[in-house]
Write a protein that holds these residues in place. Structure first.
Motif, PDB file in Angstrom:
ATOM      1  N   LEU A 438     -36.016 -85.756 -55.846  1.00  0.00           N
ATOM      2  CA  LEU A 438     -34.759 -85.640 -55.100  1.00  0.00           C
ATOM      3  C   LEU A 438     -33.570 -86.170 -55.890  1.00  0.00           C
ATOM      4  O   LEU A 438     -32.422 -85.808 -55.609  1.00  0.00           O
ATOM      5  CB  LEU A 438     -34.863 -86.382 -53.765  1.00  0.00           C
ATOM      6  CG  LEU A 438     -35.773 -85.763 -52.706  1.00  0.00           C
ATOM      7  CD1 LEU A 438     -35.971 -86.723 -51.549  1.00  0.00           C
ATOM      8  CD2 LEU A 438     -35.196 -84.435 -52.202  1.00  0.00           C
ATOM      9  N   ASP A 439     -33.848 -87.037 -56.874  1.00  0.00           N
ATOM     10  CA  ASP A 439     -32.755 -87.695 -57.599  1.00  0.00           C
ATOM     11  C   ASP A 439     -32.428 -87.055 -58.942  1.00  0.00           C
ATOM     12  O   ASP A 439     -31.365 -87.320 -59.506  1.00  0.00           O
ATOM     13  CB  ASP A 439     -33.102 -89.169 -57.841  1.00  0.00           C
ATOM     14  CG  ASP A 439     -33.135 -89.973 -56.543  1.00  0.00           C
ATOM     15  OD1 ASP A 439     -32.471 -89.544 -55.582  1.00  0.00           O
ATOM     16  OD2 ASP A 439     -33.830 -91.008 -56.493  1.00  0.00           O
ATOM     17  N   VAL A 440     -33.316 -86.214 -59.489  1.00  0.00           N
ATOM     18  CA  VAL A 440     -33.069 -85.680 -60.825  1.00  0.00           C
ATOM     19  C   VAL A 440     -31.950 -84.638 -60.794  1.00  0.00           C
ATOM     20  O   VAL A 440     -31.751 -83.942 -59.785  1.00  0.00           O
ATOM     21  CB  VAL A 440     -34.346 -85.063 -61.434  1.00  0.00           C
ATOM     22  CG1 VAL A 440     -35.431 -86.114 -61.557  1.00  0.00           C
ATOM     23  CG2 VAL A 440     -34.828 -83.883 -60.603  1.00  0.00           C
ATOM     24  N   ALA A 441     -31.223 -84.553 -61.889  1.00  0.00           N
ATOM     25  CA  ALA A 441     -30.083 -83.638 -61.975  1.00  0.00           C
ATOM     26  C   ALA A 441     -30.343 -82.447 -62.883  1.00  0.00           C
ATOM     27  O   ALA A 441     -29.594 -81.472 -62.856  1.00  0.00           O
ATOM     28  CB  ALA A 441     -28.844 -84.395 -62.461  1.00  0.00           C
ATOM     29  N   GLU A 442     -31.386 -82.524 -63.726  1.00  0.00           N
ATOM     30  CA  GLU A 442     -31.702 -81.439 -64.651  1.00  0.00           C
ATOM     31  C   GLU A 442     -33.136 -80.983 -64.435  1.00  0.00           C
ATOM     32  O   GLU A 442     -33.996 -81.760 -64.026  1.00  0.00           O
ATOM     33  CB  GLU A 442     -31.523 -81.898 -66.106  1.00  0.00           C
ATOM     34  CG  GLU A 442     -30.111 -82.326 -66.450  1.00  0.00           C
ATOM     35  CD  GLU A 442     -29.117 -81.177 -66.432  1.00  0.00           C
ATOM     36  OE1 GLU A 442     -29.573 -80.015 -66.622  1.00  0.00           O
ATOM     37  OE2 GLU A 442     -27.916 -81.419 -66.241  1.00  0.00           O
ATOM     38  N   TRP A 443     -33.380 -79.712 -64.734  1.00  0.00           N
ATOM     39  CA  TRP A 443     -34.709 -79.159 -64.533  1.00  0.00           C
ATOM     40  C   TRP A 443     -35.694 -79.728 -65.550  1.00  0.00           C
ATOM     41  O   TRP A 443     -35.433 -79.680 -66.759  1.00  0.00           O
ATOM     42  CB  TRP A 443     -34.704 -77.640 -64.670  1.00  0.00           C
ATOM     43  CG  TRP A 443     -33.986 -76.920 -63.584  1.00  0.00           C
ATOM     44  CD1 TRP A 443     -32.805 -76.255 -63.681  1.00  0.00           C
ATOM     45  CD2 TRP A 443     -34.416 -76.788 -62.229  1.00  0.00           C
ATOM     46  NE1 TRP A 443     -32.456 -75.721 -62.477  1.00  0.00           N
ATOM     47  CE2 TRP A 443     -33.431 -76.031 -61.552  1.00  0.00           C
ATOM     48  CE3 TRP A 443     -35.518 -77.244 -61.517  1.00  0.00           C
ATOM     49  CZ2 TRP A 443     -33.518 -75.709 -60.218  1.00  0.00           C
ATOM     50  CZ3 TRP A 443     -35.608 -76.925 -60.171  1.00  0.00           C
ATOM     51  CH2 TRP A 443     -34.633 -76.169 -59.536  1.00  0.00           C
ATOM     52  N   PRO A 444     -36.827 -80.229 -65.079  1.00  0.00           N
ATOM     53  CA  PRO A 444     -37.911 -80.546 -66.006  1.00  0.00           C
ATOM     54  C   PRO A 444     -38.705 -79.277 -66.299  1.00  0.00           C
ATOM     55  O   PRO A 444     -38.418 -78.212 -65.744  1.00  0.00           O
ATOM     56  CB  PRO A 444     -38.757 -81.543 -65.206  1.00  0.00           C
ATOM     57  CG  PRO A 444     -38.598 -81.073 -63.793  1.00  0.00           C
ATOM     58  CD  PRO A 444     -37.186 -80.541 -63.685  1.00  0.00           C
ATOM     59  N   VAL A 445     -39.696 -79.377 -67.190  1.00  0.00           N
ATOM     60  CA  VAL A 445     -40.618 -78.249 -67.327  1.00  0.00           C
ATOM     61  C   VAL A 445     -41.472 -78.196 -66.069  1.00  0.00           C
ATOM     62  O   VAL A 445     -41.852 -79.224 -65.511  1.00  0.00           O
ATOM     63  CB  VAL A 445     -41.499 -78.398 -68.578  1.00  0.00           C
ATOM     64  CG1 VAL A 445     -40.680 -78.185 -69.827  1.00  0.00           C
ATOM     65  CG2 VAL A 445     -42.197 -79.752 -68.612  1.00  0.00           C
ATOM     66  N   LEU A 446     -41.736 -76.986 -65.594  1.00  0.00           N
ATOM     67  CA  LEU A 446     -42.369 -76.812 -64.296  1.00  0.00           C
ATOM     68  C   LEU A 446     -43.629 -75.964 -64.407  1.00  0.00           C
ATOM     69  O   LEU A 446     -43.747 -75.107 -65.283  1.00  0.00           O
ATOM     70  CB  LEU A 446     -41.401 -76.140 -63.313  1.00  0.00           C
ATOM     71  CG  LEU A 446     -40.120 -76.890 -62.982  1.00  0.00           C
ATOM     72  CD1 LEU A 446     -39.184 -76.016 -62.153  1.00  0.00           C
ATOM     73  CD2 LEU A 446     -40.430 -78.178 -62.215  1.00  0.00           C
ATOM     74  N   THR A 447     -44.543 -76.204 -63.472  1.00  0.00           N
ATOM     75  CA  THR A 447     -45.715 -75.356 -63.317  1.00  0.00           C
ATOM     76  C   THR A 447     -45.904 -75.084 -61.819  1.00  0.00           C
ATOM     77  O   THR A 447     -45.730 -75.995 -61.001  1.00  0.00           O
ATOM     78  CB  THR A 447     -46.980 -76.027 -63.908  1.00  0.00           C
ATOM     79  OG1 THR A 447     -48.058 -75.107 -63.857  1.00  0.00           O
ATOM     80  CG2 THR A 447     -47.349 -77.285 -63.148  1.00  0.00           C
ATOM     81  N   PRO A 448     -46.192 -73.821 -61.462  1.00  0.00           N
ATOM     82  CA  PRO A 448     -46.192 -72.639 -62.325  1.00  0.00           C
ATOM     83  C   PRO A 448     -44.776 -72.294 -62.785  1.00  0.00           C
ATOM     84  O   PRO A 448     -43.816 -72.668 -62.113  1.00  0.00           O
ATOM     85  CB  PRO A 448     -46.769 -71.541 -61.426  1.00  0.00           C
ATOM     86  CG  PRO A 448     -46.440 -71.994 -60.041  1.00  0.00           C
ATOM     87  CD  PRO A 448     -46.520 -73.485 -60.055  1.00  0.00           C
ATOM     88  N   PRO A 449     -44.619 -71.609 -63.931  1.00  0.00           N
ATOM     89  CA  PRO A 449     -43.277 -71.274 -64.412  1.00  0.00           C
ATOM     90  C   PRO A 449     -42.490 -70.508 -63.363  1.00  0.00           C
ATOM     91  O   PRO A 449     -43.006 -69.542 -62.785  1.00  0.00           O
ATOM     92  CB  PRO A 449     -43.554 -70.408 -65.649  1.00  0.00           C
ATOM     93  CG  PRO A 449     -44.931 -70.803 -66.084  1.00  0.00           C
ATOM     94  CD  PRO A 449     -45.673 -71.109 -64.824  1.00  0.00           C
TER      95      PRO A 449
END
Length: 700
Positions: A438-449
């Protein structure tokens, strides 16, 4: 909904055939076109009026009238119809703007959308360019009233495809009828009656087919050329009947038109997404448009709602308005997922600006040009240096506007690389991961893409239902010897989506988990309606099969999970909470009495669709949803129903949300593949929590 102003010739061309005195310009038709496009745009962008999508039916009637009038006029004058000239005019009128919007939408989509959604839009553009997009959308099962998944920015091209397919056949059929009438010595009024008879057969046949198709294939029926042909046919009948319509007494003509406008206004507020379409839903709007057109044949009165300058100008640019508004609405909505009020404002403003520019710089100049003409039929207007500079500057401004809108979307890199999710062991650990997300401002790498979410489907035949009730379903019978620890999962697609979680929690402990789910068919003691008609018809038999199996097998554990907000057969309306509770309680008490233990697994809270909100422009805060009051109300009912002895309710909202705020990913894992179906990766991540929740159930 997607509908819009279909391309028709200048109203002054057709009205000369219909006997209108003076210049013959049908200002009322141009105003009717304006009314239709405005209500379509308002319904798409603002959701009001609810029946604004009937504008497409109005345009089908207008198109049928004007095109047929043009063909009849040419035949009366020359004794023939030039197909080459007809299709040259169609290409010159349609293609430049259609291609411009397609190219701009394709470019913007490539810079905004990820993976599968962009590829899908590219295919939509190809089919739209071939004037076959209606069959593309019908074949992939597009629901015209779709609100819970990605919407194609080119979905509105379906109506243009229907029209052009009709005009591949209708001119040829008309010429054959007229030629046969002349050959048999039946020219004049006799040929008029022959043409009317053929058109009448087309209209009646199309209506009959539409009635069948609405009952058997409602999604296909909406897009079907065969189910829509009658609307264009009604307009064509008006053109054939103009000698008769011209005899309408002058004092009665305004009454016809006011009655038509009134009927159109009524249809805007009485027709809705629940109305079967195109029949009987489109009948009122078609008749109303026909009355307006008929009342203006043979002479016009001033009708301020239709003939004022503003209405006439909007009618002039209606094709551009229609083509631009829907891509802008979808693309701006994807770029600004949280812009509840900003998106409509930008859409309406952008549509007006681009439509005015493209009409004056592209559509109208090319329509009036001699492009594609085999020979020059008139002396072209003298093009001065100033005119050329002005047009070049205007085209540059138009291209720059589109380029700015598109290229601004490259700010954020695509989160396409899959991560390795971190397993959780407790609710506290999960809550910490949710708070972090909820606090992050940038996308991390995600799964599933995110770019591959459209490819996610149930595995191992999950959610396919049980034979013989569902012909293509699974063989759900358990072969001997019966497993010592048997668990079955029942419900609709929500239950099927939970299967990876149930298997991960139970199978390592020696349980055999059997899938008895059927996507679109909730395990409720009520008749339900699915958007897919085959599922609606097969659902009762599937439920009966599952009931029989549960009674016969007496499984130690039944896990049940259904989507909320179901539609019951009664008028296809959403079930009230009371109806939901009664259907759930009856299913528990009567259908699952033979089960050892019953666990109701709450569906994930409905949230934003990651396929829509995760774009190259968005940030994680744009995809945060809130726990709705409806979900909480259904959850309370579920707890009440499943609190009886022998059954348990497992709440899942805390697996997705903290303080009623729900991120789109947790610990690098996308939590839903759409608005309400959990991803298999996140379901497996939650297995330790389900194991913990089942301890008191299995120990009882």
């Amino acid at each position: 909904m997607s509908s819009g102003p279909l391309v028709t010739p200048d109203p002054r061309v057709a009205s000369r055939h219909s006997g209108t005195p003076g210049t013959g310009f049908r200002a009322d038709i141009q105003g009717l076109r304006a009314v239709a496009v405005v209500v379509v745009i308002l319904e798409h962008v603002l959701g009001w009026p609810a029946g604004g999508f009937v504008g497409v039916d109005v345009f089908f009637v207008i198109s049928g009238f004007l095109i047929t009038s043009l063909l009849l006029k040419e035949h009366d004058r020359t004794g023939r119809v030039s197909f080459a000239d007809f299709y040259r005019r169609r290409v010159r009128r349609i293609m430049p703007m259609a291609v411009l919007v397609l190219v701009c939408t394709y470019v913007a989509s490539s810079l905004l959308f990820l993976g599968d959604r962009f590829r899908s839009t590219a295919w939509d553009a190809l089919w739209a360019g071939l004037f076959a997009s209606n069959w593309r959308f019908a074949s992939v099962g597009t629901d015209y009233w779709q609100t819970d998944g990605p919407v194609s920015p080119l979905r509105h091209y379906w109506s243009l495809s229907v029209e052009e397919q009709f005009y591949l056949v209708w001119p040829l059929l008309l010429v054959l009828v007229l030629h046969a009438a002349v050959r048999w010595g039946r020219a004049g009024s006799a040929s008029q009656w022959a043409t009317g008879a053929v058109l009448g057969a087309v209209v009646v046949g199309s209506i009959v087919f539409a009635l069948w198709e609405v009952g058997h294939r409602p999604t296909v029926a909406y897009f079907s050329t065969f189910s829509r042909a009658w609307e264009l046919g009604v307009g064509a009948l008006l053109a054939v009947a103009t000698p008769l319509l011209a005899r309408i007494p002058a004092p009665a003509r305004p009454a016809y038109q006011w009655l038509g406008l009134t009927g159109l206004a009524v249809s805007l507020f009485t027709v809705s997404a629940q109305t079967p379409f195109p029949v009987p839903g489109a009948i009122l709007s078609v008749i109303s448009a026909a009355l307006v057109i008929a009342g203006g044949v043979g002479g016009q009165r001033l009708m301020f709602p239709l003939t004022n300058r503003a209405a006439r100008y909007v009618g002039d640019i209606s094709y551009s308005l229609y083509l631009w508004h829907f891509p802008l609405f979808v693309l701006i909505g994807a770029a600004l997922p949280a812009g509840r009020h900003t998106v409509p404002i930008l859409t309406l403003g952008g549509t007006a600006l681009l439509s005015v520019l493209s009409y004056h710089l592209v559509e109208d100049p090319i329509r009036r040009s001699s492009w594609l003409e085999g020979r020059r039929t008139a002396t072209p207007r003298r093009r001065t240096r100033t005119t050329l500079i002005r047009r070049a500057a205007g085209l540059t401004a138009l291209a720059a506007t589109v380029a700015v809108v598109a290229t601004v979307t490259v700010r954020t890199p695509s989160p396409e690389v899959a991560a390795h999710p971190v397993a959780i062991t407790s609710q506290d650990q999960l809550e910490a991961q949710i708070r972090t997300a909820l606090d992050v401002a940038e996308w991390p790498v995600l799964t599933p893409p995110p770019g591959k979410l459209d490819r996610l489907v149930f595995t191992d035949g999950d959610g396919r239902g049980c034979r013989p009730a569902v012909p293509d379903g699974n063989d759900c019978a358990v072969t001997a010897p019966r497993p010592r620890r048997l668990a079955v999962v029942v419900g609709d697609s929500i239950g099927a989506a939970w299967l990876p979680l149930v298997r991960a929690a139970l199978e390592p402990a020696g349980w055999v988990v059997r899938d008895l789910t059927y996507a679109g068919c909730p395990f409720l003691a009520a008749d339900t309606v699915s958007p897919i008609d085959d599922i609606t018809r097969s659902c009762p038999g599937h439920r009966e099969t599952v009931r029989t199996l549960v009674t016969k097998l007496e499984p130690e554990l039944v896990v049940v999970s259904n989507a909320y907000h179901q539609r019951f057969t009664k008028a296809g309306q959403r079930a009230s909470l009371t109806e939901w509770e009664q259907a759930t309680r009856t299913a528990r008490e009567r259908w699952l009495a033979a089960a050892g233990r019953i666990v109701a697994l709450q569906p994930p809270p409905v949230g934003l669709d990651p396929r829509t909100c995760i774009t190259r422009l968005s940030a994680p805060p744009d995809c945060i949803s809130t726990l709705s009051q409806e979900d909480q109300s259904y959850g309370r009912v579920d707890r009440r129903v499943w609190s009886a002895r022998g059954s348990w309710h497992i709440a899942t909202a805390d697996w997705f949300c903290v303080s009623e705020r729900c991120p789109i990913f947790v610990g690098g894992v996308v939590v839903r593949r759409d608005r309400n179906h959990v991803t298999a990766e996140y379901a497996r991540k939650l297995a330790p929590l389900l194991e913990e929740a089942l301890v008191p159930v299995l120990a009882d």
